[in-house]
Design a protein around this motif. Structure first.
Motif, PDB file in Angstrom:
ATOM      1  N   ARG A  60       3.311  -3.932   5.030  1.00 32.03           N
ATOM      2  CA  ARG A  60       3.052  -3.226   3.861  1.00 32.03           C
ATOM      3  C   ARG A  60       1.995  -3.424   3.281  1.00 32.03           C
ATOM      4  N   VAL A  61       0.762  -3.864   3.735  1.00 33.83           N
ATOM      5  CA  VAL A  61      -0.077  -4.113   2.885  1.00 33.83           C
ATOM      6  C   VAL A  61      -1.586  -3.278   3.833  1.00 33.83           C
ATOM      7  N   LEU A  76       3.268   2.789   2.983  1.00 36.58           N
ATOM      8  CA  LEU A  76       5.809   2.357   2.236  1.00 36.58           C
ATOM      9  C   LEU A  76       5.585   3.422   1.963  1.00 36.58           C
ATOM     10  N   LYS A  77       6.883   4.632   2.654  1.00 41.13           N
ATOM     11  CA  LYS A  77       7.013   5.833   1.609  1.00 41.13           C
ATOM     12  C   LYS A  77       7.185   5.739   0.143  1.00 41.13           C
ATOM     13  N   SER A  78       6.153   6.533  -0.418  1.00 38.93           N
ATOM     14  CA  SER A  78       6.155   6.550  -1.637  1.00 38.93           C
ATOM     15  C   SER A  78       6.175   7.795  -2.269  1.00 38.93           C
ATOM     16  N   GLU A  79       7.692   7.572  -3.135  1.00 40.44           N
ATOM     17  CA  GLU A  79       8.240   9.170  -3.597  1.00 40.44           C
ATOM     18  C   GLU A  79       7.275   9.852  -5.105  1.00 40.44           C
ATOM     19  N   GLY A  80       6.644   9.240  -5.022  1.00 42.07           N
ATOM     20  CA  GLY A  80       5.490  10.191  -6.311  1.00 42.07           C
ATOM     21  C   GLY A  80       6.090   9.704  -7.288  1.00 42.07           C
ATOM     22  N   SER A 107       1.023  -0.881   0.202  1.00 39.42           N
ATOM     23  CA  SER A 107      -0.270   0.229   0.411  1.00 39.42           C
ATOM     24  C   SER A 107       1.024   0.914   0.165  1.00 39.42           C
ATOM     25  N   PRO A 108       0.078   2.125  -0.964  1.00 40.40           N
ATOM     26  CA  PRO A 108       1.785   3.346  -0.909  1.00 40.40           C
ATOM     27  C   PRO A 108       0.821   3.643   1.018  1.00 40.40           C
ATOM     28  N   ARG A 149       4.361  -0.838  -9.056  1.00 36.09           N
ATOM     29  CA  ARG A 149       5.711  -0.506  -7.525  1.00 36.09           C
ATOM     30  C   ARG A 149       3.987  -0.690  -6.466  1.00 36.09           C
ATOM     31  N   PHE A 150       2.546  -0.078  -6.929  1.00 39.87           N
ATOM     32  CA  PHE A 150       1.919  -0.095  -5.752  1.00 39.87           C
ATOM     33  C   PHE A 150       0.279  -1.062  -6.781  1.00 39.87           C
TER      34      PHE A 150
END
Lengths: 320, 320
Positions: free
Chosen positions: A95-96, A59-63, A55-56, A69-70
Motif C-alpha cells: 500500500r506504499v 488503498l481505496k480512499s473514501e475521501g 498511499s491513497p 490516514r495518508f
C-alpha cells in the motif's frame, strides 16, 4: 506495585491516532493531535505514531477519512513542532508508494513500521529495508500470530534475522493471548532473532492487554505500544496512562496524559465506542478477528450477546 | 488462549450481589437475584455470595438498603430454590450477632466468609470458628494486604494455621497489586499455611484483576472471586464471564452469564457506575483505599482528573 528496576530498557509507542483512527475514521482535529503530541512529550513518551503512511493511490480512499490516514510531510511540518517525542507511521505491505517516502533527513518521521502477515514477510522485509536505507528506524510487526503455524513462523523469523530491520513486533491482533502466551512468544522470538530488539502490540478483548504488555516488558521487550485511554479498534489497546502509572521511571510523568484524557478522551468516548465489550470478548476468546463483533455492534442486534455467541459457536453457521 | 489443564482445582465464587451491593446500596430486585442464581447455576459456577450476614443491630442501618445487606434465612428460603450452586455470605468482624446464625443444616447458606484486617485476625478466627462449629464451610479473608507489614502478617498466618478454618483469602482491596505481587503472596501463604486452601479477591483499578486471578489460579489457588460484568465497588472485580471464557472446563458454560449481562447488567451499568475509571486508577497506583476516588466521582469535580491527581500526590495536602 510499581515496577522500577526491570523496565529501564522500555520505550512507549503511543498509537492513539493511528489505531484509534480505526475507530473514528481518523477524524481527529489538528488541535487534538497537537494536544496529544504536547502531552506525550511532557509525559516523556518516546514515540507517537501519528498515522498511516499508505498511499491513497494504492488503498481505496473514501475521501472522508482524516489526514492521519495518508500522512503528508508538508502537512505534518505545518502543525507539529518537534520536541523530544519522535514521530512514527505505520504502513501496510503493498500500500506504499516509494516515491512518497522522503529521506529521513528531510522528513518529520523517525520511525516507520511495516505491518505484515507472516506469509508476506519477504515483501515486508523488502519494504522495511527501503525505509532503513533512507535512514529511518524500522520495525516489522507480525500480525495475527495466534493463527500462524509454527513452521511458517519459523521461516519468517529466519528471514527477518538476516535483514537489516531494527525491531520485530509480536502483535496480538485478536486479543486472544495471555501472559503465558506472551512469555512463550517472547522466548521463541529471542531464540530465533539473535540481534533484534523486540516490541509488543496488544488488544484488550480479555482485559489482558496491560498484563500482557508488562509480562513482555519484564522479559526485556523494548517497544511497548499503547493508546491514551486505551483508544483503538474494538476492545482497544493497553492504556498509555497505565504504563506511565506502573513504570515509575524518573523520565516519565503521568499527569500530562491525565490532562489529555480530561480534555479530549472522555468526550470522544461518548461519541465513539471502544474498550471491553462482550462481542469483542467473545471473538477474543475464540481467537477470531474482531470484524464480526464490530459488525454486530454496528447492527440493531448490538446488545443481543447470546445470539452473537450462538452465531459464533454454531458449526453449521460459522466455519472458521 | 484457553487454560484447560492447570485450573481443574478452581472454583468460582460470584460476588455480584455482595460486592456489587456496595455500588447500589444492595438495591437488587428479587427477580435480578433469582435470574443471577439461575444463570450461575446453569453456568456451573460453584458459589454465589448473596450478600452480607451482618446484624442490623450492630451496624448502623440507613433503613434504605436492600435485603441483601442483612440476609435473613426465611427470606432466602422464600425466593431461592437451591440447585447445585452453593450460597455464601460475608460477615465483618464485630458486626455479627451469633444468635442470627442457624446451624448449617437449618440454613440456606453453605459458606460463610469472615472479612478482617490482619490486626483483627484473633477476632476473625473466633468468629469463623463459631461458623465452622455450626457446620459451615468457612474462609478468613485478609484485606488490605498491601498495607500490612510482614511481621504482623506472619503472626496472622501462624494463628490461622492453627485454627480449624478451611480457606484463607488473599484480598487486593485497593487494586494495587500485579501478577508478580500475587505470585509472591501465594508462595508466602503456601509456606505459612501448611494445610489450608487458598482464595483470591481482586479489584480492577489497574486493569489487572483478571490477570491477577489467573496467575493465582495457575499456582493452585482454589477459590476465585468474581462478579458478573465486573460489578463491584469502584473499579469492580474480575468479570465472572472472563473466568468462564478462559477456564474451558466441561462443567462450565459461558452462555447463561451472557444472558444475565444482556438482560440486567447493561441497564444497571447505565444507572450505576463501576469499572475502569481514572480516579480509581490513581488510588490503585498509589496503593490507597478507593474512598477518595469514589468521593471525587460523586462530586461536581468528577471529571477533573489532574486536580484529583494533584490532591492525592501533594504531600502538604495529603499525608498517608
Amino acid at each position: 506495585m510499581s515496577v522500577q528496576s526491570k523496565t529501564s530498557h522500555c520505550k512507549i509507542v503511543d498509537c492513539t491516532v493511528r489505531d484509534g483512527g480505526l475507530v473514528n475514521n481518523w477524524d481527529f482535529s489538528v488541535e487534538f493531535v497537537q494536544d496529544l503530541y504536547e502531552s506525550l512529550n511532557a509525559a516523556g513518551v518516546e514515540y507517537m505514531e501519528i498515522g498511516y503512511k499508505n498511499s491513497p493511490k494504492l488503498l481505496k480512499s473514501e475521501g472522508k477519512e482524516g489526514p492521519w490516514r495518508f500522512l503528508d510531510d508538508a502537512f505534518l511540518r505545518d502543525i507539529i513542532q518537534k520536541k523530544n517525542t519522535k514521530l512514527s507511521a505505520l504502513v501496510d505491505v503493498g500500500r506504499v508508494d516509494e516515491a512518497d517516502v522522503l529521506p529521513r533527513s528531510d522528513s518529520m518521521l523517525d520511525l516507520i513500521r511495516v505491518a505484515t502477515y507472516a506469509r508476506d514477510t519477504a515483501k515486508a522485509i523488502e519494504l522495511a529495508t527501503l525505509f532503513h536505507e533512507r535512514g529511518y528506524e524500522t520495525t516489522i510487526n507480525i500480525m495475527a500470530l495466534s493463527n500462524v503455524m509454527d513452521n511458517e513462523l519459523n521461516e519468517s523469523l529466519a528471514m527477518i534475522n538476516d535483514s537489516p530491520i531494527d525491531v520485530v513486533y509480536i502483535v496480538d491482533s485478536f486479543g486472544s493471548l495471555d501472559p503465558d502466551d506472551f512469555t512463550y512468544l517472547v522466548e521463541k522470538f529471542r531464540r530465533s532473532l539473535k540481534n533484534k530488539r523486540l516490541g509488543v502490540h496488544t488488544h484488550n478483548n480479555m482485559q489482558l492487554a496491560f498484563a500482557n504488555t508488562m509480562a513482555a516488558a519484564k522479559l526485556g521487550v523494548e517497544l511497548l505500544d499503547a493508546s491514551v485511554y486505551g483508544m483503538g479498534r474494538a476492545a482497544g489497546n493497553t492504556p498509555t496512562e497505565l504504563l506511565l502509572a506502573k513504570i515509575t521511571r524518573p523520565e516519565y510523568s503521568l499527569r500530562p496524559v491525565l490532562g489529555m484524557i480530561e480534555k479530549h478522551m472522555l468526550k470522544l468516548r461518548e461519541k465513539e465506542e471502544w474498550g471491553y465489550l462482550i462481542p469483542d470478548m467473545i471473538t477474543g476468546m475464540l481467537d477470531e478477528h474482531p470484524r464480526s463483533a464490530m459488525g454486530w455492534r454496528a447492527s440493531e442486534k448490538r446488545d443481543l450477546f447470546t445470539d452473537f455467541y450462538d452465531k459464533m459457536t454454531t458449526p453449521e453457521v460459522y466455519n472458521k
